[in-house]
Motif scaffolding. Sequence first.
Motif: not given
Length: 491
Positions: A124-126, A155-159
């Motif tokens: 969620e970070v751009t 983190p949270h397994g997402e990218f």
Amino acid sequence: MYHKIYLDSPTMWWVTVNDFYRQMAELSSKEVVFLEDYDVNNPNQVVITFDGVYKNVLQYAMPIMKHFGYPFELFITSDYLDKDNEFDSVEPNAPFTSKEELQELVANGGRLQWHTKSHPNLKEVTDRERIIDELSIPEDIKSLDPAGFNWFAYPHGEFNDVVVEETAKRFKGAVSCNQGNDSDIFKLNRLTVVNETSLRKENIACIIASYNYGDFLIEAIESVLKQTIVPDEILITDDHSDDDTQLIAEGYVKKYPNLIKYNRNETNLGIVAHFNKAIKLTTAEYVFFLGADNRLVSNYVEDCSNVLDHNKDAAIAYTDYAFFGSRAKLTHQNFTNEWKGAVILDTFYQINFPEFDTKEALVAQIEKRNCIHGSSMYRRSVFDEVGGYITSKKAEDYNLFKRIIAKGWTAKKARNTNLEYRQHNIYQANNIVGMQLKMMHYKKMYEETNKYNNSTYFKISYKIYKGLRFIKYNYKSPLRVLKAIKGKLFK
């Protein structure tokens, strides 16, 4: 991927110590490596990782991994060090490790890797600057492990694409737990391990066979339940006993409904037909029988299954055994000196069976004399291949193992465990112990309905127990026994 290892499991993120030990034992046939050495094309390689890292990993997981000699990876979040997870309202409180504790983990086989500073969901970070800041490792943290911090866990397994791009500039690889794949070195997926996770290919079945061995059955069952690796299936199979085998077995089925099954034959089938039927009532590939009058040393299942895991040409894993009971010494004396082992506390009389460097040596021994006892663990597929147990002039297990070896399979010895092989006598102390165990078993059953003290079975059992105890200590004085009976001392 693990998070917390503890004595109990309040949520899915907590793996119990017992299940963690089982899972580590299940990896013994694999090559456990650091991420640095991991080859995505080698299905035999495994990497053990922890995210967090919590103090319970140091307390409970590290000694087990040290026992097995496994390396392991520790993905740390620097803002969490020496704090706890109070931010997670769903999870029970758990403290994170300190810098000093991380160094202790490194000294005992661990390697530190990076999991960001504050654990945001980077998908969620751009903002590139914020991503770079989260990926940057402070020097005081980096100094904790000069060999580490070459790998990153999302983190949270997402990218997102920017996160992967910046990660590739700073690390040799990265891992996920749900968004990645099994081939991209910067998107490698991990298995989230929970209590129920099995890391072995083959399941294990223990078949406890009883015919009027109710006096000993509890000891046999408990020795299986206390294994370092508890079998996936436990079948208590009863060849139409007329003692309390059924009552005891059904009590255990009630207590362990997902683990223990009970079979009672409508008529007495005899050993061969009984054993073949019992095999069909289980499904696991690794199978072994335990006589209801015998017991297992606590690492029996672990060591025997490891032998079969490591030796694909072996269909049978056998062990030494130790006689116990009042006839143990006499039975021990009947063996040749080359097979006689130690006598322990004048109670256990060890028999040490030979090992074989070649298949030819094993064949020669089996033709001459059996050295593979009936509780040896074997492969179901090979049992089916040779037609199971058959009636012959030889003992049913001896005949089975000879046919398996004649088919080209071999047998390997599990060196560091034992079968405890009871030698019967009606007045031996073990009968007293068996009676005591049965009384405790029935006490637990009847306490639920407050019927224990008034139950007919308890009253009869207690009188028999007192009688056997009296005879044990007075059988050399028959006049005293007769006097006691006449005086009704057993009321």
